[in-house]
Design a protein around this motif. Sequence first.
Motif, PDB file in Angstrom:
ATOM      1  N   ALA A  41       0.873  -0.990  -0.076  1.00  0.00           N
ATOM      2  CA  ALA A  41       0.122   0.095   0.093  1.00  0.00           C
ATOM      3  C   ALA A  41       0.858   1.292   0.376  1.00  0.00           C
ATOM      4  O   ALA A  41       2.009   1.191   0.276  1.00  0.00           O
ATOM      5  N   GLU A  42       0.377   2.438  -0.020  1.00  0.00           N
ATOM      6  CA  GLU A  42       1.151   3.301   0.364  1.00  0.00           C
ATOM      7  C   GLU A  42       0.467   4.487   0.748  1.00  0.00           C
ATOM      8  O   GLU A  42      -0.894   4.955   0.736  1.00  0.00           O
ATOM      9  N   VAL A  43       1.305   5.329   0.869  1.00  0.00           N
ATOM     10  CA  VAL A  43       0.444   6.801   1.220  1.00  0.00           C
ATOM     11  C   VAL A  43       1.468   8.226   1.398  1.00  0.00           C
ATOM     12  O   VAL A  43       2.371   8.201   0.890  1.00  0.00           O
ATOM     13  N   ALA A  44       0.433   9.107   0.922  1.00  0.00           N
ATOM     14  CA  ALA A  44       1.769  10.658   1.125  1.00  0.00           C
ATOM     15  C   ALA A  44       2.226  11.159   1.842  1.00  0.00           C
ATOM     16  O   ALA A  44       1.845  10.595   3.006  1.00  0.00           O
ATOM     17  N   PHE A  45       3.172  11.715   1.268  1.00  0.00           N
ATOM     18  CA  PHE A  45       4.575  11.360   2.998  1.00  0.00           C
ATOM     19  C   PHE A  45       5.772  12.762   2.061  1.00  0.00           C
ATOM     20  O   PHE A  45       6.343  13.092   0.839  1.00  0.00           O
ATOM     21  N   VAL A  57      10.644  17.429   0.690  1.00  0.00           N
ATOM     22  CA  VAL A  57      10.279  16.948  -0.924  1.00  0.00           C
ATOM     23  C   VAL A  57       8.782  16.180  -0.564  1.00  0.00           C
ATOM     24  O   VAL A  57       8.809  15.187   0.482  1.00  0.00           O
ATOM     25  N   ASP A  58       7.662  16.454  -1.466  1.00  0.00           N
ATOM     26  CA  ASP A  58       6.707  15.790  -1.402  1.00  0.00           C
ATOM     27  C   ASP A  58       6.274  14.905  -2.460  1.00  0.00           C
ATOM     28  O   ASP A  58       7.253  14.749  -3.401  1.00  0.00           O
ATOM     29  N   GLY A  59       6.636  13.085  -1.780  1.00  0.00           N
ATOM     30  CA  GLY A  59       6.431  11.987  -3.165  1.00  0.00           C
ATOM     31  C   GLY A  59       5.450  11.022  -1.863  1.00  0.00           C
ATOM     32  O   GLY A  59       4.373  11.400  -1.841  1.00  0.00           O
ATOM     33  N   ARG A  60       5.965  10.347  -2.716  1.00  0.00           N
ATOM     34  CA  ARG A  60       4.724   8.783  -1.906  1.00  0.00           C
ATOM     35  C   ARG A  60       6.236   8.253  -0.835  1.00  0.00           C
ATOM     36  O   ARG A  60       6.794   7.221  -1.249  1.00  0.00           O
ATOM     37  N   LEU A  61       5.487   7.085  -0.117  1.00  0.00           N
ATOM     38  CA  LEU A  61       6.090   6.548   1.070  1.00  0.00           C
ATOM     39  C   LEU A  61       5.180   4.348   0.730  1.00  0.00           C
ATOM     40  O   LEU A  61       3.663   4.789   1.016  1.00  0.00           O
ATOM     41  N   VAL A  62       5.858   4.227   0.035  1.00  0.00           N
ATOM     42  CA  VAL A  62       5.596   2.691  -0.285  1.00  0.00           C
ATOM     43  C   VAL A  62       5.812   1.714   0.923  1.00  0.00           C
ATOM     44  O   VAL A  62       6.843   1.532   0.597  1.00  0.00           O
ATOM     45  N   VAL A  63       4.419   0.916   1.412  1.00  0.00           N
ATOM     46  CA  VAL A  63       4.977  -0.210   2.550  1.00  0.00           C
ATOM     47  C   VAL A  63       4.511  -2.051   1.610  1.00  0.00           C
ATOM     48  O   VAL A  63       3.097  -1.601   1.020  1.00  0.00           O
ATOM     49  N   ARG A  64       5.232  -2.424   1.469  1.00  0.00           N
ATOM     50  CA  ARG A  64       5.331  -3.372   1.808  1.00  0.00           C
ATOM     51  C   ARG A  64       4.861  -4.445   3.414  1.00  0.00           C
ATOM     52  O   ARG A  64       6.134  -4.033   4.294  1.00  0.00           O
ATOM     53  N   ARG A  65       4.216  -5.349   3.396  1.00  0.00           N
ATOM     54  CA  ARG A  65       3.760  -5.812   4.991  1.00  0.00           C
ATOM     55  C   ARG A  65       3.857  -6.981   5.180  1.00  0.00           C
ATOM     56  O   ARG A  65       3.166  -7.734   3.949  1.00  0.00           O
ATOM     57  N   ILE A  66       3.939  -8.080   6.093  1.00  0.00           N
ATOM     58  CA  ILE A  66       4.512  -9.382   5.817  1.00  0.00           C
ATOM     59  C   ILE A  66       4.318 -10.100   7.047  1.00  0.00           C
ATOM     60  O   ILE A  66       4.740  -8.523   7.875  1.00  0.00           O
ATOM     61  N   PRO A  67       3.263 -10.840   7.531  1.00  0.00           N
ATOM     62  CA  PRO A  67       3.554 -11.539   8.879  1.00  0.00           C
ATOM     63  C   PRO A  67       4.386 -12.084   9.614  1.00  0.00           C
ATOM     64  O   PRO A  67       5.671 -12.043   9.160  1.00  0.00           O
ATOM     65  N   ARG A  84       5.504  -7.291   9.859  1.00  0.00           N
ATOM     66  CA  ARG A  84       6.597  -5.994   9.814  1.00  0.00           C
ATOM     67  C   ARG A  84       6.223  -5.106   8.304  1.00  0.00           C
ATOM     68  O   ARG A  84       5.769  -6.042   7.467  1.00  0.00           O
ATOM     69  N   HIS A  85       6.848  -4.117   8.692  1.00  0.00           N
ATOM     70  CA  HIS A  85       6.413  -3.120   7.595  1.00  0.00           C
ATOM     71  C   HIS A  85       8.428  -2.770   6.723  1.00  0.00           C
ATOM     72  O   HIS A  85       9.166  -2.208   7.838  1.00  0.00           O
ATOM     73  N   HIS A  86       7.771  -2.937   5.361  1.00  0.00           N
ATOM     74  CA  HIS A  86       9.284  -2.041   4.993  1.00  0.00           C
ATOM     75  C   HIS A  86       8.808  -1.191   4.533  1.00  0.00           C
ATOM     76  O   HIS A  86       8.118  -1.549   2.831  1.00  0.00           O
ATOM     77  N   ALA A  87       9.265  -0.233   4.029  1.00  0.00           N
ATOM     78  CA  ALA A  87       8.603   1.190   3.084  1.00  0.00           C
ATOM     79  C   ALA A  87       9.758   2.135   2.260  1.00  0.00           C
ATOM     80  O   ALA A  87      11.527   1.963   2.907  1.00  0.00           O
ATOM     81  N   PHE A  88       9.847   2.307   1.629  1.00  0.00           N
ATOM     82  CA  PHE A  88      10.672   3.404   0.663  1.00  0.00           C
ATOM     83  C   PHE A  88      10.288   4.060   0.049  1.00  0.00           C
ATOM     84  O   PHE A  88       8.933   3.896   0.054  1.00  0.00           O
ATOM     85  N   PHE A  89      10.755   5.759  -0.061  1.00  0.00           N
ATOM     86  CA  PHE A  89       9.938   6.757  -0.308  1.00  0.00           C
ATOM     87  C   PHE A  89      10.456   7.176  -1.760  1.00  0.00           C
ATOM     88  O   PHE A  89      11.529   6.589  -2.591  1.00  0.00           O
ATOM     89  N   THR A  90       9.365   7.331  -2.374  1.00  0.00           N
ATOM     90  CA  THR A  90       9.365   8.305  -4.305  1.00  0.00           C
ATOM     91  C   THR A  90       8.702   9.103  -4.436  1.00  0.00           C
ATOM     92  O   THR A  90       7.809   9.508  -3.718  1.00  0.00           O
ATOM     93  N   THR A  91       9.703   9.804  -5.286  1.00  0.00           N
ATOM     94  CA  THR A  91       8.728  10.698  -6.034  1.00  0.00           C
ATOM     95  C   THR A  91       8.315  10.660  -7.611  1.00  0.00           C
ATOM     96  O   THR A  91       7.780  11.661  -8.216  1.00  0.00           O
ATOM     97  N   THR A  92       8.086   9.541  -7.749  1.00  0.00           N
ATOM     98  CA  THR A  92       7.892   8.873  -8.732  1.00  0.00           C
ATOM     99  C   THR A  92       6.121   9.213  -9.663  1.00  0.00           C
ATOM    100  O   THR A  92       5.911   8.512  -8.176  1.00  0.00           O
ATOM    101  N   ASP A  93       5.604   9.816  -9.713  1.00  0.00           N
ATOM    102  CA  ASP A  93       4.228   9.688 -10.241  1.00  0.00           C
ATOM    103  C   ASP A  93       3.434   8.970  -9.962  1.00  0.00           C
ATOM    104  O   ASP A  93       3.695   7.592 -10.765  1.00  0.00           O
TER     105      ASP A  93
END
Length: 218
Positions: A41-45, A57-67, A84-93
């Motif tokens: 999933a993702e959220v604005a960040f 810098v405005d962009g997106r926080l893309v998050v991967r979660r696994i049990p 557990r969550h693994h997140a990374f930030f991107t400015t790609t539209d």
Amino acid sequence: MDPAVKAAIATIPEDAWEMIEYTDSIRDEATGQLISKAEVAEVAFTAFRSRKKAERVDGRLVVRRIPDLNPNKVEQPTLFDVYRHHAFFTTTDKTTMGTVAADKTHRGHAIIEQVHADLKGGPLAHLPSGVFTANSAWLVLAVIAFNLTRAAGLIADRAGRLARATTATIRRTLISVPARLARSARRITLHLPEAWPWQTAFERLFTATHAPPPAAAS
């Protein structure tokens, strides 16, 4: 996973998570287990929020979660799933690269970074020299050696440790072997160490690489 990132992840609604299945299983960084599916999933960040407004810098926080499958962390079943969550930030539209595509691209970057680290820990540690052509030739030879070494590890131990080992480990276990050659009656005998733990893997690799060529189809 600083407080700002954790707070942003907490705002993602439950129905926003999208299930994805990996064609090739990936290894979880924390537990070492192979994972074949996860949710993204993702959220604005806004990054660098502690700086002045012009440097944020405005962009997106893309998050991967696994049990969370770590048995040492939870001694008894819980009333709800623990992730557990693994997140990374991107400015790609998002119209250019959706959530799932962004996660796939990020995982591809992680794989190539592991390859870079492997090469830097080996032959690329000697670069650069002062001659461009020498650097080019050395890089080509390094990549050839890397591919052959990884292929050897995969052939020798397809389902075990060597299939995913670094080239340094493969060199130590299969290549830099304290063996001795003996010649007798026009035959060469290779004497390997006694009680050697990698004997089966070495024999499998030796048999595969020294087998006669396949018969030509008639």
